[in-house]
Structure formats: C-alpha cells, structure tokens
Design a protein around this motif. Structure first.
Motif, PDB file in Angstrom:
ATOM      1  N   TYR A  39       0.830  -1.221   0.000  1.00  0.00           N
ATOM      2  CA  TYR A  39       0.000   0.000   0.000  1.00  0.00           C
ATOM      3  C   TYR A  39       0.859   1.263   0.000  1.00  0.00           C
ATOM      4  O   TYR A  39       0.610   2.183  -0.790  1.00  0.00           O
ATOM      5  CB  TYR A  39      -0.958  -0.002   1.207  1.00  0.00           C
ATOM      6  N   ASP A  40       1.900   1.319   0.844  1.00  0.00           N
ATOM      7  CA  ASP A  40       2.689   2.554   0.953  1.00  0.00           C
ATOM      8  C   ASP A  40       3.447   2.879  -0.340  1.00  0.00           C
ATOM      9  O   ASP A  40       3.353   4.004  -0.840  1.00  0.00           O
ATOM     10  CB  ASP A  40       3.634   2.494   2.152  1.00  0.00           C
ATOM     11  N   ASN A  43       0.942   3.929  -2.911  1.00  0.00           N
ATOM     12  CA  ASN A  43       0.410   5.245  -2.567  1.00  0.00           C
ATOM     13  C   ASN A  43       1.399   6.350  -2.939  1.00  0.00           C
ATOM     14  O   ASN A  43       1.021   7.425  -3.387  1.00  0.00           O
ATOM     15  CB  ASN A  43       0.089   5.289  -1.069  1.00  0.00           C
ATOM     16  N   SER A  47       0.045   9.062  -5.393  1.00  0.00           N
ATOM     17  CA  SER A  47      -0.479  10.057  -4.442  1.00  0.00           C
ATOM     18  C   SER A  47      -0.992  11.352  -5.046  1.00  0.00           C
ATOM     19  O   SER A  47      -1.875  11.970  -4.483  1.00  0.00           O
ATOM     20  CB  SER A  47       0.573  10.367  -3.386  1.00  0.00           C
ATOM     21  N   TYR A 207     -10.408   1.863  -7.232  1.00  0.00           N
ATOM     22  CA  TYR A 207     -10.416   3.256  -6.741  1.00  0.00           C
ATOM     23  C   TYR A 207     -11.160   4.152  -7.738  1.00  0.00           C
ATOM     24  O   TYR A 207     -12.041   4.907  -7.376  1.00  0.00           O
ATOM     25  CB  TYR A 207      -8.991   3.804  -6.605  1.00  0.00           C
TER      26      TYR A 207
END
Ligand code: SAM
Length: 249
Positions: A39-40, A43, A47, A207
């Motif tokens: 996820y990080d 992201n 972002s 998303y």
C-alpha cells in the motif's frame, strides 16, 4: 441517490468486482488485505500530492491541535494517524481502527498506538469518547453512509470535530478527463510486477470506479446535517481532493 431501505450506500453495485451486494464487504476486505504490504509504495506513486504532508495540512486546517484524543477510522497503514501523532503530541492520543487485519499488521510495524479491528459502521467505543475523528480515503468503501456518520456523531464529544478526506469525481469536464486518464495510466503502470502487481492494479481500477460512481458532495453534506452535525462543509483542491468537516454541537 443510492439508497436501499434505511441504508445509504456510497455507490451503485459494481458488478465488474463482485456479483451481488452481499459480496461487497468480503470483496473490500480481500482487496485491502491482499494489497496491504504494497500500500505505501503504491500510494507514493499514485499520491498526486496527497501524501503525509497534505494529510497534516488538512488536519491542522480542520482544527486538530495538541492534547486532543483522536480516532482514525480506516487507518490503513497509518498515514493519517502518523500525521496526527505529530500534531497531538505526548499529551494527546491517537487510536487506529480498520477492518483489514493485514493493514493493521502494517500500521502496527510502524506506529505505537492502540489498534482495533472493526467496522466504521459499528464502533466499539462509548458515546462522547473523542475530540477529533478522521477517515482518510475510505468513505467510498463503507457499507452504509448514514449508519457510519451516525456512529461518528455518537463517539465524538460535544464540540468534537469530524474530518473526512476523499477523492471526489471532478465536476469540471477537463479535470475529469485528466484524472480519468491518470488513473488509467496508473492501472497499467502499477499492474507491472515489481512496481506493484495484478492485485494492486485491480485496486487502482477499483479506486477509480468508486470515485466515478460515488454519491456527490451535496449528499455527504446533507447526510452530515441530517445526522445532527453542524457547520458541515467541504474544502476542495484541484476540484478533486476534498476535505469534509463538521462539528458535533
Ligand atoms: C484507501 S485505504 C486508506 C488508508 C488511510 N486512511 C490513508 O489515508 O492512507 C482504505 C482503508 O479503509 C479500510 N476500510 C474499508 N471499509 C472499512 C470499514 N467499513 N470499516 C473500517 N475500515 C474500512 C480498508 O481496510 C483500508 O485499510
């Protein structure tokens, strides 16, 4: 409006991801469990400037100050919670809650805060518990907008502040096309093994589809007011990054 009975669902049924509504909760849990470890990094690529710095600025803009007690719902890997810890300081407190077990493992490796596995719609806290409640980029994924916002109202103290960060479908046609194209490119990029993978690519597609089909800002603001919140409003950047704030009287 996407309303079924007493429930207010955030978007219509997305049959490209799950066959019927009864499978939605399981689908959402699985997609976040399957992608928690990446996820990080994903992201960071996706972002669009909504990283930790933006989260911290939004928290300060909404009134988070030192010594407050905060509940971060849908904490994920703790990106909002980390910004909160730096603002509330040692005399404040931050508690994280998420439905995904694997997300809680990730945040537990980074932050030393109380973590609870639970659903936004049924919060395991007494009435009037927190000064501040946040939800970052997850309102699109809850089962019932009304039930969730009622829970937020219940657990906030009188005078408590709610901040919901969301990505809202741009109303400006040009910005809509740019963001849609950006997400399409990101699905292709993040699906590449080594950068992300199949699950991560599917997450980014999910998303975009949920952003595209999400109820409008006016419905969120009206529902906040109907729930009893005061001063319900939104602040937008680039007709896309949206901060919904409201106060429990
Ligand atoms: C896009 S991530 C956001 C994480 C974090 N708030 C951030 O700003 O990066 C969405 C998170 O919402 C969680 N989630 C989705 N539906 C939920 C629900 N009904 N109750 C609690 N957590 C939920 C997922 O497990 C996932 O960790």
């Amino acid at each position: 409006m996407t309303q079924t009975g007493e429930k207010l669902v955030p978007h219509p049924h997305l049959k490209q991801f799950y066959e019927d509504e009864s499978q939605r909760e399981e689908f959402v849990n699985r997609i976040f469990d399957d992608t928690a470890s990446k996820y990080d990094p994903v992201n960071n690529i996706l972002s669009l400037g909504s990283g930790i710095r933006y989260r911290k600025q939004a928290l300060i803009r909404s009134g988070l100050t030192s010594e407050m007690s905060v509940l971060d719902v849908a904490t994920g890997t703790g990106l909002v919670a980390a910004a909160e810890i730096s603002i509330v300081g040692p005399k404040g407190s931050v508690t994280g809650l998420d439905r995904s077990y694997n997300m809680l493992i990730e945040v537990g490796n980074k932050l030393n805060i109380p973590l609870i596995q639970g659903d936004a719609n049924v919060l395991p806290f007494a009435d009037n518990s927190f000064h501040f409640l946040t939800m970052g980029y997850a309102l699109r994924h809850v089962d019932d907008l009304k039930g969730t916002l009622k829970e937020y109202f219940r657990v906030l103290k009188p005078g408590g502040i709610l901040l919901i960060l969301e990505l809202m479908r741009p109303t400006n046609k040009m910005i809509y096309r740019i963001v849609q194209l950006y997400f399409r490119l990101m699905v292709a990029l993040i699906s590449i093994p080594g950068i992300g993978g199949k699950n991560e690519g599917r997450l980014i597609k999910y998303y975009w589809d949920t952003i595209d089909k999400f109820v409008g800002s006016n419905i969120i603001i009206n529902t906040l007011s109907e729930t009893g919140f005061e001063e319900a409003k939104s602040h937008q950047i680039f007709n896309f990054f949206t901060e919904f704030t409201a106060i429990k009287p």
